[in-house]
Design a protein around this motif. Structure first.
Motif, PDB file in Angstrom:
ATOM      1  N   GLU A   3       0.855  -1.193   0.000  1.00 56.25           N
ATOM      2  CA  GLU A   3       0.000   0.000   0.000  1.00 56.25           C
ATOM      3  C   GLU A   3       0.884   1.234   0.000  1.00 56.25           C
ATOM      4  OE1 GLU A   3      -3.295   2.329   2.813  1.00 56.25           O
ATOM      5  OE2 GLU A   3      -2.819   0.216   3.193  1.00 56.25           O
ATOM      6  N   VAL A   4       0.731   2.052  -1.020  1.00 61.66           N
ATOM      7  CA  VAL A   4       1.507   3.289  -1.132  1.00 61.66           C
ATOM      8  C   VAL A   4       0.939   4.300  -0.148  1.00 61.66           C
ATOM      9  CG1 VAL A   4       2.310   5.098  -2.672  1.00 61.66           C
ATOM     10  CG2 VAL A   4       1.981   2.785  -3.543  1.00 61.66           C
ATOM     11  N   ASP A   5       1.797   4.771   0.724  1.00 60.44           N
ATOM     12  CA  ASP A   5       1.346   5.676   1.790  1.00 60.44           C
ATOM     13  C   ASP A   5       1.302   7.103   1.267  1.00 60.44           C
ATOM     14  OD1 ASP A   5       0.476   6.438   4.266  1.00 60.44           O
ATOM     15  OD2 ASP A   5       2.453   6.404   5.207  1.00 60.44           O
ATOM     16  N   LEU A   6       0.303   7.376   0.426  1.00 55.97           N
ATOM     17  CA  LEU A   6       0.199   8.707  -0.181  1.00 55.97           C
ATOM     18  C   LEU A   6      -0.081   9.794   0.845  1.00 55.97           C
ATOM     19  CD1 LEU A   6      -1.891   7.914  -3.386  1.00 55.97           C
ATOM     20  CD2 LEU A   6       0.580   8.290  -3.213  1.00 55.97           C
ATOM     21  N   TRP A   7      -0.918   9.488   1.799  1.00 56.60           N
ATOM     22  CA  TRP A   7      -1.418  10.525   2.707  1.00 56.60           C
ATOM     23  C   TRP A   7      -0.848  10.405   4.116  1.00 56.60           C
ATOM     24  CZ3 TRP A   7      -3.344  13.084  -1.088  1.00 56.60           C
ATOM     25  CH2 TRP A   7      -3.958  12.410  -2.136  1.00 56.60           C
ATOM     26  N   GLY A   8       0.117   9.539   4.287  1.00 54.33           N
ATOM     27  CA  GLY A   8       0.768   9.440   5.588  1.00 54.33           C
ATOM     28  C   GLY A   8       0.004   8.642   6.614  1.00 54.33           C
ATOM     29  N   LYS A   9      -0.989   7.859   6.188  1.00 55.06           N
ATOM     30  CA  LYS A   9      -1.761   7.101   7.170  1.00 55.06           C
ATOM     31  C   LYS A   9      -0.884   6.095   7.905  1.00 55.06           C
ATOM     32  CE  LYS A   9      -4.305   3.703   5.818  1.00 55.06           C
ATOM     33  NZ  LYS A   9      -5.362   2.888   5.184  1.00 55.06           N
ATOM     34  N   LEU A  10      -0.085   5.350   7.154  1.00 58.26           N
ATOM     35  CA  LEU A  10       0.773   4.346   7.777  1.00 58.26           C
ATOM     36  C   LEU A  10       1.876   4.992   8.600  1.00 58.26           C
ATOM     37  CD1 LEU A  10       1.070   1.817   4.819  1.00 58.26           C
ATOM     38  CD2 LEU A  10      -0.550   1.814   6.721  1.00 58.26           C
ATOM     39  N   ALA A  11       2.448   6.081   8.080  1.00 59.34           N
ATOM     40  CA  ALA A  11       3.515   6.765   8.824  1.00 59.34           C
ATOM     41  C   ALA A  11       2.985   7.358  10.118  1.00 59.34           C
ATOM     42  CB  ALA A  11       4.136   7.856   7.955  1.00 59.34           C
ATOM     43  N   SER A  33       4.344  10.922  30.459  1.00 60.67           N
ATOM     44  CA  SER A  33       3.437   9.940  29.866  1.00 60.67           C
ATOM     45  C   SER A  33       2.193  10.615  29.294  1.00 60.67           C
ATOM     46  CB  SER A  33       3.039   8.907  30.921  1.00 60.67           C
ATOM     47  OG  SER A  33       2.129   7.970  30.397  1.00 60.67           O
ATOM     48  N   ALA A  34       1.657  11.593  30.013  1.00 58.67           N
ATOM     49  CA  ALA A  34       0.478  12.310  29.523  1.00 58.67           C
ATOM     50  C   ALA A  34       0.790  13.076  28.244  1.00 58.67           C
ATOM     51  CB  ALA A  34      -0.041  13.254  30.602  1.00 58.67           C
ATOM     52  N   GLU A  35       1.977  13.664  28.172  1.00 60.40           N
ATOM     53  CA  GLU A  35       2.332  14.412  26.966  1.00 60.40           C
ATOM     54  C   GLU A  35       2.555  13.474  25.777  1.00 60.40           C
ATOM     55  OE1 GLU A  35       5.339  17.954  25.441  1.00 60.40           O
ATOM     56  OE2 GLU A  35       5.616  17.049  27.408  1.00 60.40           O
ATOM     57  N   GLN A  36       3.148  12.309  26.018  1.00 62.01           N
ATOM     58  CA  GLN A  36       3.337  11.353  24.931  1.00 62.01           C
ATOM     59  C   GLN A  36       1.991  10.846  24.416  1.00 62.01           C
ATOM     60  OE1 GLN A  36       6.094  10.530  23.333  1.00 62.01           O
ATOM     61  NE2 GLN A  36       7.326  11.896  24.597  1.00 62.01           N
ATOM     62  N   ALA A  37       1.049  10.621  25.311  1.00 65.66           N
ATOM     63  CA  ALA A  37      -0.290  10.214  24.880  1.00 65.66           C
ATOM     64  C   ALA A  37      -0.959  11.332  24.080  1.00 65.66           C
ATOM     65  CB  ALA A  37      -1.141   9.848  26.098  1.00 65.66           C
ATOM     66  N   LEU A  38      -0.705  12.575  24.447  1.00 62.62           N
ATOM     67  CA  LEU A  38      -1.246  13.707  23.691  1.00 62.62           C
ATOM     68  C   LEU A  38      -0.655  13.756  22.290  1.00 62.62           C
ATOM     69  CD1 LEU A  38      -2.842  16.324  23.440  1.00 62.62           C
ATOM     70  CD2 LEU A  38      -0.983  17.510  24.621  1.00 62.62           C
ATOM     71  N   GLN A  39       0.643  13.536  22.173  1.00 63.16           N
ATOM     72  CA  GLN A  39       1.268  13.532  20.851  1.00 63.16           C
ATOM     73  C   GLN A  39       0.717  12.391  19.994  1.00 63.16           C
ATOM     74  OE1 GLN A  39       5.506  13.530  21.231  1.00 63.16           O
ATOM     75  NE2 GLN A  39       5.609  15.519  22.216  1.00 63.16           N
ATOM     76  N   ALA A  40       0.504  11.244  20.594  1.00 60.22           N
ATOM     77  CA  ALA A  40      -0.075  10.126  19.849  1.00 60.22           C
ATOM     78  C   ALA A  40      -1.462  10.475  19.318  1.00 60.22           C
ATOM     79  CB  ALA A  40      -0.142   8.893  20.736  1.00 60.22           C
ATOM     80  N   SER A  41      -2.245  11.195  20.104  1.00 59.36           N
ATOM     81  CA  SER A  41      -3.583  11.581  19.644  1.00 59.36           C
ATOM     82  C   SER A  41      -3.516  12.540  18.470  1.00 59.36           C
ATOM     83  CB  SER A  41      -4.367  12.200  20.808  1.00 59.36           C
ATOM     84  OG  SER A  41      -3.812  13.452  21.199  1.00 59.36           O
ATOM     85  N   HIS A  42      -2.473  13.374  18.389  1.00 60.69           N
ATOM     86  CA  HIS A  42      -2.303  14.243  17.224  1.00 60.69           C
ATOM     87  C   HIS A  42      -2.098  13.417  15.956  1.00 60.69           C
ATOM     88  CE1 HIS A  42      -2.045  17.695  19.889  1.00 60.69           C
ATOM     89  NE2 HIS A  42      -1.913  18.492  18.854  1.00 60.69           N
ATOM     90  N   TYR A  43      -1.260  12.408  16.048  1.00 61.92           N
ATOM     91  CA  TYR A  43      -1.025  11.562  14.871  1.00 61.92           C
ATOM     92  C   TYR A  43      -2.275  10.783  14.486  1.00 61.92           C
ATOM     93  CZ  TYR A  43       3.981  12.498  15.300  1.00 61.92           C
ATOM     94  OH  TYR A  43       5.206  13.111  15.348  1.00 61.92           O
ATOM     95  N   GLN A  44      -3.074  10.412  15.453  1.00 62.39           N
ATOM     96  CA  GLN A  44      -4.300   9.676  15.134  1.00 62.39           C
ATOM     97  C   GLN A  44      -5.283  10.539  14.353  1.00 62.39           C
ATOM     98  OE1 GLN A  44      -4.856   6.609  15.317  1.00 62.39           O
ATOM     99  NE2 GLN A  44      -3.235   5.882  16.686  1.00 62.39           N
ATOM    100  N   ILE A  45      -5.248  11.843  14.552  1.00 60.36           N
ATOM    101  CA  ILE A  45      -6.083  12.735  13.738  1.00 60.36           C
ATOM    102  C   ILE A  45      -5.660  12.649  12.279  1.00 60.36           C
ATOM    103  CG2 ILE A  45      -6.684  15.146  13.306  1.00 60.36           C
ATOM    104  CD1 ILE A  45      -6.543  15.649  16.279  1.00 60.36           C
ATOM    105  N   GLY A  46      -4.338  12.628  12.027  1.00 65.11           N
ATOM    106  CA  GLY A  46      -3.850  12.475  10.659  1.00 65.11           C
ATOM    107  C   GLY A  46      -4.269  11.157  10.048  1.00 65.11           C
ATOM    108  N   VAL A  47      -4.268  10.096  10.845  1.00 62.83           N
ATOM    109  CA  VAL A  47      -4.717   8.791  10.352  1.00 62.83           C
ATOM    110  C   VAL A  47      -6.190   8.849   9.963  1.00 62.83           C
ATOM    111  CG1 VAL A  47      -5.079   6.382  10.982  1.00 62.83           C
ATOM    112  CG2 VAL A  47      -2.989   7.546  11.683  1.00 62.83           C
ATOM    113  N   ALA A  48      -7.002   9.480  10.802  1.00 64.46           N
ATOM    114  CA  ALA A  48      -8.434   9.571  10.513  1.00 64.46           C
ATOM    115  C   ALA A  48      -8.699  10.441   9.287  1.00 64.46           C
ATOM    116  CB  ALA A  48      -9.174  10.123  11.734  1.00 64.46           C
ATOM    117  N   ARG A  49      -7.977  11.536   9.136  1.00 67.64           N
ATOM    118  CA  ARG A  49      -8.181  12.425   7.981  1.00 67.64           C
ATOM    119  C   ARG A  49      -7.758  11.766   6.678  1.00 67.64           C
ATOM    120  NH1 ARG A  49      -5.909  18.201  10.426  1.00 67.64           N
ATOM    121  NH2 ARG A  49      -7.739  18.676  11.744  1.00 67.64           N
TER     122      ARG A  49
END
Length: 476
Positions: free
Chosen positions: A143-151, A300-316
């Motif tokens: 799967e070509v990661d055109l939109w950065g979902k996998l990254a 730990s709370a800040e790392q979880a916050l950063q992970a949630s930012h990337y999950q927005i990119g996955v959803a978009r």
């Protein structure tokens, strides 16, 4: 001609992927939530600040070998810490899976059959003998990661690994603090039990003296009954103290990860005088606020916050098409006795582009969910920071106030010891009665118990400060 078209299409695809290299724009820009932090703590002008290095083995400052042994055992066998380690292991496995999904998937397989076709009864043909038939090959899918979902999925998993690691560190700090508090409480209870036993002995002696005076009509009935009531009251307090110490032993056994059989065996700790433990000095009040970045729970709370930012990119990324490539290389229609030298070889290469046309809000709801999770993590991070500052502020106040109270209690205890000494001298010289000596003994025991209680508060306040700062510290 087909080969040329294939090269052109491949080049166009590569250019498309390069042009979309800015797919990280689907991820909102991360910025640490703003929190109004004081530059320094107020309330004390002592000290010259602290070094930022964390002392993970902060309990060694108490110079108690038994405490060190208990905390070491807990860190090795505690169930809650084992669960935190298991979650960290799970997060690492998810990261490995996310990174693997960014690479092509190659599978291999094959099939073989043997059959015959006989049309002699309907068509005048000679019946054919069974002919071996086999197919084998390798399949490649990517799967070509055109939109950065996998990254972005991999980046989120990486942040979750760090969050799980920090959570484990926070759990270890909380565990060591709980063991230290229980250890100090048990030693204080042991000393308090000894004081209570002395109080029972004094009450018994007072009851005997008063009863003798009552027999000789030198004391009234009310005085006798008051002495008996005080005697029974002193005896009634001892079972509760013994029961509480047993409960502490059981709680320690659980924190240490000991088996149920070990819980009913020997006590978890051996008795030692609480007064022998050194109390770390009061932490200076001008701590830089950046010191709280050492706390593992905040990290730990800040790392979880950063992970949630990337999950927005996955959803978009679900708004855009998905490009998948597949290839096949194999052999077909060959002699099964000579599979690798067959006369027919086959290969194929293809791709598919699939994108949403009408999903009735599925993608939008997924993005809204990811954004809601991100807002939740923002609140959790802010809560972690506020909690950290509150804990440090409370620990500072508790340290200072308990130190002042201990000084006053120690002076009061010294005064009662002097009163007892003088009462015994007067009794020996015939200037005081036995009752006066017994009263002085009871006053000394009460003052000793009061000092012991505030001593325990000081030790627990120092533990609270170590936990609030994420570990030990060293003065600059």
């Amino acid at each position: 001609m087909m080969s040329r078209l294939f090269r052109v299409s491949t080049l166009g695809l590569a250019l498309l992927c390069g042009g979309l290299a800015g797919c990280s724009a689907l991820v909102p820009a991360y910025q640490r939530p703003a929190v109004d932090l004081p530059a320094h703590w107020s309330g004390s002008s002592a000290g010259q600040g602290l070094a930022s290095a964390v002392d993970r083995q902060w309990w060694r400052h108490y110079q108690d070998a038994q405490l060190t042994q208990l905390i070491t055992e807990a860190l090795q066998h505690n169930d809650d810490l084992a669960l935190a380690s298991a979650r960290w292991q799970q997060a690492q496995a998810q990261l490995q899976n996310a990174n693997a999904n960014r690479l092509p998937l190659v599978t291999a397989g094959g099939s073989a059959s043997r059959g015959a076709l006989d049309l002699s009864k309907s068509v005048p043909l000679v019946s054919q003998s069974p002919t071996p038939f086999a197919v084998g090959g390798a399949m490649l899918s990517y799967e070509v990661d055109l939109w950065g979902k996998l990254a972005n999925t991999a980046h989120a998993a990486e942040a979750q690994v760090q969050a799980a690691h920090d959570y484990r560190d926070a759990a270890a700090l909380s565990l060591s603090g709980s063991v230290a508090n229980l250890y100090f409480s048990r030693q204080a209870l042991t000393a308090q039990i000894a004081i209570q036993q002395q109080a029972i002995a004094a009450a018994d002696q007072r009851a005997r003296v008063v009863n003798l005076l009552f027999t000789e009509q030198a004391a009234d009935k009310l005085t006798q009954q008051q002495a008996v009531a005080a005697q029974q009251s002193a005896r009634a307090q001892l079972p509760g103290l013994l029961s509480l110490r047993d409960q502490i032993d059981s709680a320690l056994a659980v924190l240490l990860g000991r088996s149920p059989q070990a819980m009913f065996a020997a006590p978890a700790v051996q008795d030692s005088p609480l007064s022998a433990l050194p109390v770390p000095p009061v932490t200076p009040g001008d701590l830089p606020s950046t010191l709280l970045t050492r706390r593992a729970d905040i990290s730990s709370a800040e790392q979880a916050l950063q992970a949630s930012h990337y999950q927005i990119g996955v959803a978009r990324a679900a708004y855009f098409p998905t490009l998948s490539l597949s290839g096949l290389l194999g052999v077909a229609d060959v002699d099964i006795q000579n599979l690798y030298h067959g006369g027919v070889r086959a290969w194929s290469l293809g791709g598919s582009l699939v994108g949403p046309v009408l999903d009735f809000g599925r993608t939008a709801s997924g993005v809204a969910y990811a954004e809601g999770q991100q807002q939740e993590q923002v609140v959790k991070y802010q809560q972690a920071v506020r909690t950290a500052f509150r804990e440090v502020k409370d620990a500072l106040a508790q340290q200072q106030h308990s130190a002042d109270e201990e000084q006053a209690r120690e002076q009061a205890w010294a005064a009662t010891r002097e009163n007892l000494r003088l009462a015994r001298l007067q009794l020996a010289a015939g200037y005081s009665s036995v009752l006066e000596v017994i009263t002085a003994e009871q006053q000394e025991q009460s003052a000793h118990a009061a000092w012991l209680a505030v001593r325990l508060q000081r030790l627990q306040a120092s533990v609270a400060m170590y936990k609030a700062l994420g570990g030990g510290w060293q003065a600059d």
